[in-house]
Design a protein around this motif. Structure first.
Motif, PDB file in Angstrom:
ATOM      1  N   LEU A 169     -13.939  18.243   6.354  1.00  0.00           N
ATOM      2  CA  LEU A 169     -14.417  16.940   5.906  1.00  0.00           C
ATOM      3  C   LEU A 169     -15.881  16.191   7.097  1.00  0.00           C
ATOM      4  O   LEU A 169     -17.162  16.298   6.897  1.00  0.00           O
ATOM      5  CB  LEU A 169     -13.177  16.265   6.060  1.00  0.00           C
TER       6      LEU A 169
ATOM      7  N   TRP B 248     -19.704  16.217   6.058  1.00  0.00           N
ATOM      8  CA  TRP B 248     -19.820  15.372   6.324  1.00  0.00           C
ATOM      9  C   TRP B 248     -21.395  15.252   7.427  1.00  0.00           C
ATOM     10  O   TRP B 248     -22.729  14.722   7.320  1.00  0.00           O
ATOM     11  CB  TRP B 248     -19.304  14.048   7.617  1.00  0.00           C
TER      12      TRP B 248
ATOM     13  N   LEU C 115     -15.415  16.334   0.676  1.00  0.00           N
ATOM     14  CA  LEU C 115     -15.698  14.699   0.770  1.00  0.00           C
ATOM     15  C   LEU C 115     -15.472  13.725  -0.918  1.00  0.00           C
ATOM     16  O   LEU C 115     -14.937  12.349  -0.958  1.00  0.00           O
ATOM     17  CB  LEU C 115     -17.376  14.608   1.141  1.00  0.00           C
TER      18      LEU C 115
ATOM     19  N   LEU D 219     -23.635  11.290  -0.557  1.00  0.00           N
ATOM     20  CA  LEU D 219     -22.574  11.239  -0.630  1.00  0.00           C
ATOM     21  C   LEU D 219     -22.179  10.631  -2.094  1.00  0.00           C
ATOM     22  O   LEU D 219     -21.871  11.607  -2.900  1.00  0.00           O
ATOM     23  CB  LEU D 219     -21.325  10.822   0.265  1.00  0.00           C
TER      24      LEU D 219
END
Length: 861
Positions: free
Chosen positions: A646, A650, A667, A712
């Motif tokens: 993660l 990110w 994610l 995202l």
């Protein structure tokens, strides 16, 4: 005058019924299909008072400063997310700008106003909008400038000229606002288009060429093609001019530039000379000023073309004669000069004026002449090749200018672009061999004439010192080893290190172990040994030998060695660990990538360590493709922890957009399975309804989080409700997830935008086991009475999911999409999802309208 809105609409309806009406009413919306026809209808009914009121509105609407300019340059593409948008729509702004242009260009139709009124209005508006000379004023108006410039060109150009000469010159700052890369943006395009549009007018042409010249002189350069220098070339191209100014005015304007801005003029003239690689993107054309005749033909007559080429050739020679520094560049264009200009230029090159130049000015001329001769010999049969008599004359000139000093004569042999030095065009192996022999001969001659010091000085003066080292090593002069090694090994000068690299590697390849024994490196100190080993091939036997040295010397080796990943086929894990220890993260990443290329499984722990330690400047050096492949390798490794994955995804969201074959799968899964994480991302990206005036965050860290969160959400394709175990889609999981999100986001003031994002991702829900094209669990949620924002997001994603596409002039894709979504709507309605079916029918209607627009555009065009 029309008394009220009702009477106004009634009048519009009457007009819209007429054949070929300029106003249409369709699908609940009024649309003007022909602005000029409408203007011809209403202009005579306007009075001074209405024009004054319009001027006030135009100044207020168009004069609004774009609040997005308050953001950092790289963040302005997210202005809408931060609420930094203009108050008025782009449609309204464009309509007002076009009305101003109509007032200025079709003032004769305003029969009920004072004769001077139209000019007064356009003058007042333009001065009010642009006279403060601030860069953000021009940036805010960039999209409208091509239109409003036509309203009153003389006033517009006077404002531009005044701004150029003012202390606050806004254009210098406008250039500095350009951003390249992912968030690329410029605020000069509209401004340059406005000048290009006005340059069609012969009366304004000369002023605009000088303005563009001034802008070109201050342009720092950038990645955008919209540049003042390119506008100049586009307007003036002899074979495809983008102006109605006669040839004589074009030539006069360029001559004026040679006086006011000789450097700009010089670069322009070279680009106007004939060139097989020339092309034109065409310039902006005026939309409201009837300048270009309907029978105007693109291109240039043969007579006009050669008149321009002759003039520019003469100008080029004139400029080179008065400035010797320009001669090398013109030598590169010898084949593009007219016969008379070429003879005059060659006469100048043959003169004592050129022969007596200082070496600093004469040698670059000789280099260019030599390159010209090599290229024309190599491609003697090409159409562009110089005739034999001209080539012979140039060879004579080059012979007279040839440097007497060997270092000056041979410097060109050691350039980085080896291909340009090859004298054979078909046999590259032979060409490389011939070049190597010439280099070896040159190095030997310089060494014998000037000794090692002279050769080292020569190496520092060339582009590729390493090739000088190679050339000297090929000669295998016994005494050189002892002169160089270890004498120079501790020299930190980059040219010396490069020279040694070429020398040592060439000698090592020839003698390997036997050569090392002859050198007697066992008697050297540890530092000398480490630096010497760092010059040898990057193979396990050598770098493991370096680790036998004392700790400090071994560390020095790993700091200096050129870690070429492809010099060994073995597992690079050992070397990667050593490089990480001395902080060489980029080189370690390159070794990891090489392991993937060699189909060796990289050490996942090393991959995680390196990815989490790379700095921003490291990322650009490693490259997006390499990073994406490394991320994929750990995503596929079950031994890597979820928290590490993660963190990595990110940190590298900007790369994980699918371009390099990698996406943020963990994610996206977290968004779909951890509702509070989704809520945190929403809060980081979007402004709360509870705090209308505040953006999500204004410090650098907050903006970085918002940027990543936005990326995202934009790439999110895994809807909540899915399960990783068997791939099923669960109604219970979806409802639990949604319940948490609604409660949390309602409290924070983000409910509406959160539901839009959820609606968008539900577009990717699977089909239902019953055969319905959308899973019933997703359809239930989207069809809910309070699901308006969910359906809005769903509808938006339908259009966004189409992505970039080519426009079919027959609009078949749009017709097919309309039919497809109409059928899907019917399927939904039969299943009882009436609200969602209504949304799909609206989508189908939108595609129908888009098809009609495409067909109408093709028909009108």
């Amino acid at each position: 005058m029309i008394a009220d809105e009702k009477e106004f609409k009634g009048t519009l309806r009457e007009v819209s019924i007429a054949p070929d009406a300029p106003v249409q009413y369709k699908a609940g919306q009024w649309k003007i299909t022909d602005r000029i026809a409408v203007w011809e209808t209403v202009a005579a009914k306007m009075f001074d008072e209405q024009l004054d009121r319009f001027a006030s509105v135009a100044i207020k609407v168009l004069g609004e400063r774009n609040p997005g300019l308050d953001l950092e340059k790289s963040d302005r593409y997210m202005a809408s997310i931060y609420g930094k948008t203009l108050t008025h729509s782009s449609t309204l702004r464009r309509g007002i700008a076009e009305t101003l242009a109509l007032i200025g260009t079709r003032s004769a139709l305003l029969t009920a106003v004072a004769p001077s009124k139209p000019g007064e209005i356009t003058y007042r508006v333009l001065n009010s909008l642009l006279s403060d000379k601030s860069w953000d004023t021009w940036a805010s108006l960039d999209d409208a400038l091509p239109i409003i410039a036509e309203a009153n060109p003389e006033t517009y150009l006077s404002i531009v000229e005044a701004a150029l000469t003012s202390q606050e010159n806004p254009f210098a700052e406008l250039f500095r606002q350009e951003v390249s890369g992912f968030t690329s943006r410029t605020y000069m395009s509209g401004f340059l288009w406005s000048l290009e549009g006005l340059a069609w007018d012969p009366e304004l042409f000369g002023r605009i060429i000088l303005i563009l010249g001034e802008l070109a002189a201050m342009d720092p350069g950038g990645t955008y093609a919209n540049r003042p220098s390119n506008s100049l070339v586009t307007i003036l191209l002899p074979w495809f001019p983008q102006t109605l100014a006669p040839v004589e005015r074009r030539i006069a304007a360029v001559k004026a530039l040679t006086v006011d801005l000789p450097d700009v003029a010089w670069k322009l003239i070279l680009k106007l000379l004939p060139n097989s690689q020339q092309s034109s993107s065409m310039s902006h054309k005026p939309a409201f000023r009837s300048l270009i005749p309907t029978d105007w033909k693109e291109g240039s007559t043969n007579a006009d073309y050669w008149k321009q080429i002759s003039a520019y050739s003469e100008m080029a020679v004139d400029q080179a004669i008065v400035n010797a520094a320009r001669i090398p560049a013109l030598v590169d264009h010898l084949g593009n000069l007219t016969a008379s200009s070429l003879n005059r230029f060659l006469d100048h090159l043959s003169s004592s004026t050129v022969r007596d130049l200082d070496d600093r000015d004469r040698i670059p001329i000789w280099n260019e002449l030599f390159d010209f001769i090599v290229q024309n010999r190599k491609y003697a049969e090409a159409k562009w090749a110089a005739p034999p008599e001209i080539l012979k004359r140039i060879e004579t000139i080059a012979g007279a200018l040839e440097p007497t000093d060997a270092t000056d004569r041979y410097r060109r042999l050691f350039g980085r672009r080896e291909f340009d030095l090859y004298e054979q065009k078909d046999d590259y192996t032979l060409a490389r061999t011939v070049l190597s022999e010439k280099r070896a001969s040159a190095a030997k001659e310089i060494y014998e004439e000037s000794g090692l010091d002279g050769l080292l000085a020569f190496a520092k003066s060339v582009e590729s010192p390493g090739h000088v080292g190679e050339a000297l090593a090929v000669n295998e002069i016994p005494s050189v080893d002892l002169q160089i090694l270890p004498e120079l090994i501790e020299d930190d000068d980059r040219s010396t290190v490069s020279f040694l690299y070429g020398y040592v590697r060439t000698r090592y390849r020839a003698g390997r172990g036997a050569w090392l024994v002859e050198l007697g490196i066992g008697n050297w100190n540890p530092v000398q040994k480490a630096l010497f080993l760092a010059l040898l091939p990057f193979t396990p036997d050598i770098y493991k030998a370096a680790d036998v040295l004392p700790v400090d010397a071994a560390k020095l080796y790993w700091e200096r060695v050129s870690a070429n990943a492809y010099e060994s086929e073995e597992d690079p894990s050992y070397a990667i660990g050593k490089l990480v220890d001395v902080g060489r993260r980029v080189d370690a990443a390159d070794l990891l990538q090489s392991a993937l290329y060699k189909q060796l499984k990289p050490n996942p722990t090393q991959v995680v360590t390196i990815l989490l330690s790379l700095e921003a400047e490291d990322v650009s050096r490693v490259g997006g493709h390499t990073i994406a492949q490394l991320i994929k390798s750990v995503q596929e490794d079950s031994g890597v922890s979820e928290p590490d994955l993660l963190k990595i995804e990110w940190a590298y969201l900007g790369i994980l957009d699918g371009t390099f074959g990698a996406t943020p799968i963990h994610l996206q899964r977290a968004l779909a399975r951890e509702p509070e994480f989704f809520c945190e991302v929403i809060r980081a990206v979007f402004r709360s309804k509870n705090q209308e005036s505040e953006a999500p965050g204004t410090d650098e860290r907050s903006e970085s989080i918002a940027t990543n969160g936005y990326r995202l959400l934009r790439e999110w394709r895994e809807p909540p409700g899915g399960t990783s175990d068997n791939g099923d889609f669960s109604k219970e999981l979806l409802e639990q997830w949604l319940s948490h999100v609604k409660k949390s986001c309602k409290e924070s003031g983000h409910l509406d935008i959160a539901m839009q994002q959820v609606g968008a991702v539900l577009f990717y829900a699977p089909a239902d086991p019953s055969g319905l094209w959308l899973h019933a669990a997703a359809a239930d949620v989207l069809n809910a009475k309070d699901g308006e924002h969910l359906r809005t997001g769903f509808r938006t994603e339908i259009f966004n999911s189409r992505g970039v596409h080519f426009v079919d002039p027959e609009a078949k894709p749009e017709r097919d999409l309309a039919s497809n979504y109409r059928q899907k709507a019917a399927d939904l309605e039969l299943a009882g999802y009436i609200r969602l079916a209504t949304t799909l029918r609206e989508v189908a209607a939108d595609y129908d309208r888009e098809a009609e627009r495409i067909l109408r555009t093709v028909y009108d065009g």
